[in-house]
Write a protein that holds these residues in place. Sequence first.
Motif, short mmCIF file in Angstrom:
data_model
loop_
_atom_site.label_atom_id
_atom_site.label_comp_id
_atom_site.label_asym_id
_atom_site.label_seq_id
_atom_site.Cartn_x
_atom_site.Cartn_y
_atom_site.Cartn_z
N ILE A 110 0.83 -1.21 0.00
CA ILE A 110 0.00 0.00 0.00
C ILE A 110 0.86 1.26 0.00
O ILE A 110 0.44 2.31 -0.48
N SER A 111 2.10 1.16 0.51
CA SER A 111 2.99 2.31 0.58
C SER A 111 3.99 2.37 -0.58
O SER A 111 4.77 3.31 -0.67
N ASN A 112 3.96 1.38 -1.45
CA ASN A 112 4.92 1.30 -2.54
C ASN A 112 4.43 2.14 -3.72
O ASN A 112 3.44 1.80 -4.37
N VAL A 113 5.11 3.25 -3.99
CA VAL A 113 4.65 4.18 -5.04
C VAL A 113 4.62 3.55 -6.42
O VAL A 113 3.85 4.00 -7.27
N ALA A 124 -7.77 7.68 -3.79
CA ALA A 124 -6.98 8.36 -2.75
C ALA A 124 -5.53 7.87 -2.75
O ALA A 124 -4.60 8.66 -2.62
N ILE A 125 -5.34 6.58 -2.96
CA ILE A 125 -3.98 6.01 -3.00
C ILE A 125 -3.27 6.46 -4.26
O ILE A 125 -2.08 6.79 -4.23
N VAL A 126 -3.98 6.51 -5.39
CA VAL A 126 -3.38 6.99 -6.65
C VAL A 126 -2.89 8.42 -6.47
O VAL A 126 -1.76 8.74 -6.84
N ARG A 127 -3.72 9.28 -5.89
CA ARG A 127 -3.31 10.68 -5.67
C ARG A 127 -2.07 10.76 -4.78
O ARG A 127 -1.16 11.54 -5.03
N LYS A 128 -2.06 9.95 -3.73
CA LYS A 128 -0.92 9.93 -2.81
C LYS A 128 0.36 9.52 -3.56
O LYS A 128 1.41 10.14 -3.42
#
Length: 141
Positions: A110-113, A124-128
């Motif tokens: 989940i934290s791997n860009v 939300a994850i895509v934006r992050k």
Amino acid sequence: MNGGTAISWHSQKQTLVATSSNHVEVTALNEASIECTWLRSMTQLVLTSCGLEKDICPTLIYKDNSACVTEMKEGYIKSDMTKHIPPKFFEYTQELIKNHQVEIKYVQSISNVVGLFTKSLPTAIVRKHVHGIGMQHVHRI
């Protein structure tokens, strides 16, 4: 990434027929290590030609597969999980680790860009992750 901005990325279907998900992970890490070596040499060339000091810190490669990270850090050990993977996929990355050119670190999926390029993620994850790789929204005048 360099200076907080993505400078190189690659996403494609593998051309090698992998016999397990572990085989896929090890192969991908080997390819990333090869790319890392080239980028590292180019960065060092630019720094040297500008009269700046070379970066002696190892390049960090983040991997979201803890088994693969452990295998790389401990060295190739023939086991039921790795007996079908040719040792050549381990050797290059392990040599870079031994020479302190590369450091492999575990990161949660989940934290791997790079998941931005390989997975279907919530907005939300895509934006992050878009922000995490240094992309910015450009406003036209």
